[in-house]
Scaffold this motif. Structure first.
Motif, short mmCIF file in Angstrom:
data_model
loop_
_atom_site.label_atom_id
_atom_site.label_comp_id
_atom_site.label_asym_id
_atom_site.label_seq_id
_atom_site.Cartn_x
_atom_site.Cartn_y
_atom_site.Cartn_z
N TYR A 292 0.82 -1.22 0.00
CA TYR A 292 0.00 0.00 0.00
C TYR A 292 0.86 1.27 0.00
CZ TYR A 292 -4.20 -2.80 0.63
OH TYR A 292 -5.23 -3.69 0.45
N GLU B 36 -11.28 7.05 -3.66
CA GLU B 36 -10.46 5.83 -3.64
C GLU B 36 -9.10 6.10 -2.99
OE1 GLU B 36 -12.30 3.56 -7.60
OE2 GLU B 36 -10.37 4.60 -7.76
N LEU C 168 -7.58 4.23 0.27
CA LEU C 168 -6.34 3.45 0.17
C LEU C 168 -5.25 4.02 1.07
CD1 LEU C 168 -6.46 2.74 -3.67
CD2 LEU C 168 -6.66 1.05 -1.84
N ALA D 91 -4.65 -6.17 -4.17
CA ALA D 91 -5.13 -5.78 -2.84
C ALA D 91 -6.17 -6.79 -2.34
CB ALA D 91 -5.73 -4.38 -2.89
N HIS E 173 -11.29 -4.09 5.26
CA HIS E 173 -10.52 -3.73 4.05
C HIS E 173 -10.93 -4.63 2.88
CE1 HIS E 173 -6.77 -2.34 6.63
NE2 HIS E 173 -7.80 -1.50 6.73
N ILE F 161 -12.29 -3.34 -0.70
CA ILE F 161 -11.55 -3.54 -1.95
C ILE F 161 -12.41 -4.32 -2.95
CG2 ILE F 161 -9.52 -4.63 -3.01
CD1 ILE F 161 -8.69 -2.27 -1.31
#
Lengths: 235, 278
Positions: free
Chosen positions: A81, A96, A100, A145, A182, A186
């Protein structure tokens, strides 16, 4: 003359003595060196044996081993990341990017937490291999991801029963649900509504759990450093 | 009855389950072949006594945790069943699809926990009567519009999911070293977290100021009635390690609290769900 000779012989005697000492020293240092060499050979031999049987960074045993295992996975996620947020993929929206960046910070927090919690028992920094990822491409980044997050959740789920200390188990629980948040996000960024589809949840409404050996096998495609999990608990 | 499935699931995470239950693996396999052939309904009783022998004196704690989990799953399951069945509440398409997915998971969790309790030789608790307005049966609690107003419905969904995550997390230590039962609870726990994440995104799309994760102890709803489900989430020290700014990293307090979800005790959760149970 005599004096000279005598002096000369004295000189020679001195020289001989010097030679003697010098050779003695040499011999002594040789012996010392040879000793070190022998020890060195023994170490190399042990090293060779280790290389063959259990190469790589050793995670350790017991709860320490499990924490190092988690630390290794968090290192991988954080590194990923960090790179994602250093230069976002083409077409990333502000929403986004914000999400992130949050995920990056959570993974860094997890990584640093394990590093500090483990202290001198912590493994070193792992070298990652992201050559298969196209960081300019949304599909490649979010696909990776998704794989990392789903893998992370299954890893924590699968390691819980190996943990002996209730405090560490609770910590693992505190982290895994954030990884699951998460993962769902994603997945929804890739395809809205896929947050908990049948790829990851079975017909009993349960998420997958994976044993460390399986997780590390999958993760090894992204980690250059060889990880040795031989001493991890298995039951 | 998913007993045979449960055993399969258990074996995946506790490869020694057959040895625990009976050192003679082949005898076990024979038993289950026999069980499937003769009557699946006869299996739970025998299985329960084997579980008791295998996991010994902690059966009481394990049963208590399972009954508690079942109660929470009843709550969630019935909530989503009613919501999906209420015409005009949830917009057709992605929203209805997502809530239907969640409804199905919660129903599956009810089935699982009932089976697990039965396999211990215990009787699953009955489904309580619920008042989803949080009015203790009056039907006029703070969420009186729960099945008529979509945003209220989503808000209550968020509270249920976030609370569910904290509730399961709080029971993990009670299942320490309990192999299959712990793994099953963890596998349910992360599903609840996925639900929570999605519901929060649904609310975000409707204009609510929320993220998929919990920031500080913000409830993201603006109602004092739900604050107990978020109190304690503002913790930024884990196992004695301060997370904000850890090791010189630019980790804010908010990120530090988001990175770790916090557990709730059984007593805390039962107090939270009390207004929903008649």
């Amino acid at each position: 003359m005599n004096m000279r000779n005598s002096t000369k012989s004295e000189d020679q005697a001195l020289l001989k003595e010097q030679e003697f000492f010098s050779s003695k020293l040499e011999r002594r240092s040789f012996l010392r060196f040879a000793g070190a060499g022998a020890a060195g050979i023994a170490l190399v031999a042990a090293g060779c044996k280790k290389d063959k049987l259990e190469a790589g960074v050793n995670l350790g045993s017991g709860d320490i081993g499990i924490l190092n295992y988690a630390y290794a996975l968090e290192q991988l996620e954080a590194a990923f990341y960090i790179q994602v947020a250093t230069s976002f993929y083409t077409g990333a929206t502000q929403a986004e990017k914000d999400l992130l960046i949050d995920v990056r910070d959570h993974e860094i927090a997890h990584r640093e937490f394990f590093k500090n919690a483990l202290g001198s028992n912590a493994i070193g920094g792992l070298e990652v291999n992201f050559s298969s990822i196209n960081f300019t491409d949304r599909t490649s980044v979010l696909g990776t991801a998704k794989a990392f997050e789903d893998l992370g959740v299954s890893a924590y789920n699968g390691a819980g029963f190996l943990i002996k200390d209730a405090g560490y188990l609770t910590i693992a629980g505190k982290i895994v649900s954030v990884e699951a948040r998460h993962a769902a996000l994603i997945r929804d960024l890739i395809s809205n509504g896929s947050f908990a589809n049948s790829e990851v949840i079975d017909a009993m409404g349960m998420e997958k759990s994976r044993m460390p050996i399986e997780v590390l096998g999958i993760a090894s495609a992204f980690i250059k450093t060889k990880i040795n999990a031989n001493d991890l608990p298995t039951s | 009855m998913n007993i045979l499935n449960i055993l399969d699931e258990i074996e995946k995470v506790d490869g020694e389950v057959y040895e625990r239950l009976n050192p003679r693996r082949k005898a076990m396999k024979d038993f289950f072949n026999f069980g499937t052939k003769v009557a699946a309904a006869a299996v739970p009783l025998a299985l329960g006594s084997m579980f008791k022998a295998a996991y010994g004196q902690t059966t009481a704690t394990v049963e208590q945790v399972l009954q508690y989990a079942l109660t929470l799953e009843y709550l969630e399951s019935e909530f989503y069943i009613k919501a999906v069945a209420t015409a005009g509440l949830i917009p057709a398409g992605a929203a209805l699809g997502a809530i239907t997915t969640i409804r199905d998971h919660e129903s599956q969790h009810v089935t699982f926990f009932r089976s697990a309790i039965t396999s211990l030789g215990k009787t699953p608790v009955s489904k309580p009567t619920f008042d989803f307005t949080a009015g203790n049966g009056s039907g006029t609690g703070p969420f009186s519009k729960v099945f008529t107003d979509y945003d209220t419905f989503l808000a209550v969904s968020q509270v249920f999911e976030d609370t569910g995550v904290r509730a399961f997390k709080g029971q993990a230590p009670n299942l320490l070293r309990q192999g299959a039962v712990l793994t099953a609870a963890l596998n349910v726990h992360s599903v609840e977290a996925r639900h929570a994440s999605h519901i929060r995104q649904m609310r975000k799309a409707r204009g609510a100021n929320v993220k998929p994760w919990i920031t500080g102890k913000d409830n993201g709803i603006g109602l004092a009635a739900v604050q107990a489900s978020y109190d304690g989430e503002e913790l930024d020290t884990q196992a004695g390690v301060k997370i904000t700014g850890i090791n010189g990293q630019a980790i804010t307090f908010n990120a530090a609290t988001e990175a770790f979800d916090e557990p709730l005790t059984m007593a805390q959760v039962l107090a939270i769900v009390d207004p929903f149970i008649v």
